[in-house]
Motif scaffolding. Sequence first.
Motif, PDB file in Angstrom:
ATOM      1  N   GLN A  73       0.821  -1.216  -0.045  1.00 55.25           N
ATOM      2  CA  GLN A  73       0.017   0.111   0.062  1.00 55.25           C
ATOM      3  C   GLN A  73       0.808   1.258   0.032  1.00 55.25           C
ATOM      4  O   GLN A  73       2.006   1.278  -0.514  1.00 55.25           O
ATOM      5  CB  GLN A  73      -1.177  -0.011   1.108  1.00 55.25           C
ATOM      6  N   GLY A  74       0.571   2.383   0.518  1.00 52.72           N
ATOM      7  CA  GLY A  74       1.073   3.592   0.568  1.00 52.72           C
ATOM      8  C   GLY A  74       2.655   3.801   0.776  1.00 52.72           C
ATOM      9  O   GLY A  74       3.371   4.315   0.119  1.00 52.72           O
ATOM     10  N   GLY A  75       3.008   2.847   1.686  1.00 48.88           N
ATOM     11  CA  GLY A  75       4.195   3.044   2.311  1.00 48.88           C
ATOM     12  C   GLY A  75       5.131   2.118   1.250  1.00 48.88           C
ATOM     13  O   GLY A  75       6.445   2.879   1.317  1.00 48.88           O
ATOM     14  N   PRO A  85       9.560   9.714  -2.265  1.00 50.16           N
ATOM     15  CA  PRO A  85       8.734   9.224  -1.131  1.00 50.16           C
ATOM     16  C   PRO A  85       7.867  10.112  -0.296  1.00 50.16           C
ATOM     17  O   PRO A  85       6.659   9.592   0.107  1.00 50.16           O
ATOM     18  CB  PRO A  85       9.720   8.226  -0.297  1.00 50.16           C
ATOM     19  N   GLY A  86       8.075  11.445  -0.253  1.00 49.15           N
ATOM     20  CA  GLY A  86       7.466  12.285   0.213  1.00 49.15           C
ATOM     21  C   GLY A  86       6.198  12.959  -0.374  1.00 49.15           C
ATOM     22  O   GLY A  86       5.399  13.381   0.207  1.00 49.15           O
ATOM     23  N   LEU A  87       6.059  12.388  -1.582  1.00 52.89           N
ATOM     24  CA  LEU A  87       5.114  12.719  -2.346  1.00 52.89           C
ATOM     25  C   LEU A  87       3.919  11.890  -2.218  1.00 52.89           C
ATOM     26  O   LEU A  87       2.761  12.186  -2.674  1.00 52.89           O
ATOM     27  CB  LEU A  87       5.473  12.825  -3.884  1.00 52.89           C
ATOM     28  N   ARG A  88       3.976  10.851  -1.274  1.00 58.89           N
ATOM     29  CA  ARG A  88       2.699   9.863  -1.182  1.00 58.89           C
ATOM     30  C   ARG A  88       2.366  10.026   0.220  1.00 58.89           C
ATOM     31  O   ARG A  88       2.982   9.717   1.164  1.00 58.89           O
ATOM     32  CB  ARG A  88       3.070   8.621  -1.455  1.00 58.89           C
ATOM     33  N   PRO A  89       1.216  10.955   0.561  1.00 61.67           N
ATOM     34  CA  PRO A  89       0.872  10.839   1.843  1.00 61.67           C
ATOM     35  C   PRO A  89       0.287   9.716   2.319  1.00 61.67           C
ATOM     36  O   PRO A  89      -0.313   8.963   1.862  1.00 61.67           O
ATOM     37  CB  PRO A  89      -0.371  11.784   1.708  1.00 61.67           C
ATOM     38  N   ARG A  90       0.709   9.452   3.552  1.00 57.64           N
ATOM     39  CA  ARG A  90       0.241   8.310   4.421  1.00 57.64           C
ATOM     40  C   ARG A  90       0.571   8.579   5.665  1.00 57.64           C
ATOM     41  O   ARG A  90       1.222   9.247   6.275  1.00 57.64           O
ATOM     42  CB  ARG A  90       0.765   7.038   3.963  1.00 57.64           C
ATOM     43  N   GLU A  91      -0.569   7.801   6.533  1.00 59.15           N
ATOM     44  CA  GLU A  91      -0.396   7.928   8.065  1.00 59.15           C
ATOM     45  C   GLU A  91       0.373   6.660   8.605  1.00 59.15           C
ATOM     46  O   GLU A  91       0.684   6.640   9.772  1.00 59.15           O
ATOM     47  CB  GLU A  91      -1.880   7.812   8.655  1.00 59.15           C
ATOM     48  N   ASP A  92       0.550   5.743   8.155  1.00 58.25           N
ATOM     49  CA  ASP A  92       0.992   4.385   8.604  1.00 58.25           C
ATOM     50  C   ASP A  92       1.984   3.843   7.817  1.00 58.25           C
ATOM     51  O   ASP A  92       1.828   4.055   6.514  1.00 58.25           O
ATOM     52  CB  ASP A  92      -0.009   3.459   9.285  1.00 58.25           C
ATOM     53  N   GLY A 138       9.730  13.805  18.576  1.00 62.01           N
ATOM     54  CA  GLY A 138       8.183  13.973  18.643  1.00 62.01           C
ATOM     55  C   GLY A 138       7.574  13.510  17.388  1.00 62.01           C
ATOM     56  O   GLY A 138       6.127  13.712  17.484  1.00 62.01           O
ATOM     57  N   ALA A 139       8.392  12.863  16.410  1.00 61.42           N
ATOM     58  CA  ALA A 139       7.561  12.290  15.421  1.00 61.42           C
ATOM     59  C   ALA A 139       6.813  10.696  15.597  1.00 61.42           C
ATOM     60  O   ALA A 139       7.496  10.133  16.239  1.00 61.42           O
ATOM     61  CB  ALA A 139       8.588  12.031  14.096  1.00 61.42           C
ATOM     62  N   ARG A 140       5.488  10.578  15.294  1.00 65.33           N
ATOM     63  CA  ARG A 140       4.908   9.428  15.520  1.00 65.33           C
ATOM     64  C   ARG A 140       5.165   8.414  14.398  1.00 65.33           C
ATOM     65  O   ARG A 140       4.779   8.910  13.345  1.00 65.33           O
ATOM     66  CB  ARG A 140       3.413   9.810  15.724  1.00 65.33           C
ATOM     67  N   HIS A 141       5.524   7.208  14.865  1.00 64.65           N
ATOM     68  CA  HIS A 141       5.575   6.117  13.854  1.00 64.65           C
ATOM     69  C   HIS A 141       4.579   5.335  14.029  1.00 64.65           C
ATOM     70  O   HIS A 141       4.425   4.654  15.159  1.00 64.65           O
ATOM     71  CB  HIS A 141       6.830   5.601  13.931  1.00 64.65           C
ATOM     72  N   VAL A 142       3.711   4.939  12.874  1.00 65.98           N
ATOM     73  CA  VAL A 142       2.627   3.924  13.071  1.00 65.98           C
ATOM     74  C   VAL A 142       2.958   2.870  12.165  1.00 65.98           C
ATOM     75  O   VAL A 142       3.035   3.044  11.006  1.00 65.98           O
ATOM     76  CB  VAL A 142       1.223   4.393  12.721  1.00 65.98           C
ATOM     77  N   LEU A 143       3.037   1.448  12.694  1.00 68.80           N
ATOM     78  CA  LEU A 143       3.128   0.163  11.777  1.00 68.80           C
ATOM     79  C   LEU A 143       1.763  -0.631  11.748  1.00 68.80           C
ATOM     80  O   LEU A 143       1.306  -0.898  12.980  1.00 68.80           O
ATOM     81  CB  LEU A 143       4.176  -0.715  12.311  1.00 68.80           C
ATOM     82  N   ASP A 144       1.397  -1.022  10.896  1.00 72.97           N
ATOM     83  CA  ASP A 144       0.134  -1.847  10.668  1.00 72.97           C
ATOM     84  C   ASP A 144       0.718  -3.217  10.345  1.00 72.97           C
ATOM     85  O   ASP A 144       1.067  -3.278   9.242  1.00 72.97           O
ATOM     86  CB  ASP A 144      -0.915  -1.393   9.771  1.00 72.97           C
ATOM     87  N   VAL A 145       0.807  -4.462  11.204  1.00 71.90           N
ATOM     88  CA  VAL A 145       1.222  -5.604  10.956  1.00 71.90           C
ATOM     89  C   VAL A 145       0.116  -6.596  10.368  1.00 71.90           C
ATOM     90  O   VAL A 145      -0.764  -6.686  11.419  1.00 71.90           O
ATOM     91  CB  VAL A 145       2.223  -6.167  11.996  1.00 71.90           C
ATOM     92  N   HIS A 146       0.330  -7.097   9.250  1.00 70.08           N
ATOM     93  CA  HIS A 146      -0.817  -7.912   8.734  1.00 70.08           C
ATOM     94  C   HIS A 146      -0.329  -9.441   8.714  1.00 70.08           C
ATOM     95  O   HIS A 146       0.799  -9.342   8.209  1.00 70.08           O
ATOM     96  CB  HIS A 146      -1.197  -7.393   7.395  1.00 70.08           C
TER      97      HIS A 146
END
Length: 233
Positions: A73-75, A85-92, A138-146
Motif C-alpha cells: 500500500q502507500g508505504g 517518497p514524500g509525495l505519497r501522503p500516508r499515516e502508517d 516528537g514524530a509518531r511512527h505507526v506500523l500496521d502488521v498484517h
Amino acid sequence: WRCIAACRADAGARLGRRARAGAADVVAWPPAARDGLTDAARAAAARRLLVARDLRTVLAAFAARGLHPLLFQGGALAYTVYPHPGLRPREDTDLLLPEAGVPAAREVLGALGYAAAVQCDGELLFRQFETHRTDELGARHVLDVHWAISTQAAFADLLPYDELCARAQALAALGPHARAFGLVDALLLALMHPVMHHKNEERLLWSYDMHLLAGRLDGEGHAELVARANAKG
C-alpha cells in the motif's frame, strides 16, 4: 483555504513540490495558496526522512529474528512509483508477514519501544495489529502488521505471503532488508482495496496510485495483471 485543505487531504505534498519547481499553472496561484502547499510539502519531506530512518531500524531488527516482511500500500508505493517518497501522503506503514511470525514480530517491536494500539486483533476478525511509538523528535511512527491482505474472508487468502515473496521487489532506499509487493501484485491489490474495505469508495489518491502503477507496466505486465485477476476470480 478550502483548496489548500483539500490538497493536503489528498495530494498536497505533490502539488507543493510542483509549486517549488515553478510549474506554470501553480506559480499563477495566489501566494498564500502556493506558500501553504510548499510548507506542507517541506513538512512531509522532513517527516519521511524520520519514517525511513525508523523503518530501516525495524526491518534490520526483524531480519535478525528471521522475519522478512513485505511493505505494501502507500508505504511501499512511495518508494516504487512516486518520484519522491514524500509525495505519497500516508499515516502508517503496512507490513505483511506469515502468521507464524506474528509473535516474534510483537517481541521485536516491543523491544524497539512500539506499543500496541487498543483494539481487537483476532485471527479471523482483523488479521492484523497496529503498533506505534513517538521518537525523540516528537514524530509518531505507526506500523500496521498484517498476516493477510484483507480483513474480509472473501479476499484474505487471494494473495498469500509466500506467493507475494516470489515476486517481491527490493526497496534499496530503506536498506538491504526492505522488500515490497511486485508491481502487478501492487496494482491488483490497489484495484481490490476500495472494494474490500471501503464499499467501493473512490478517492483521488487511490486513483492516482493506480495510474502510476499502470503506467509502470508494459504490455506484458498488463497481460499478466489480467491473467492473474482472472485466475484469482
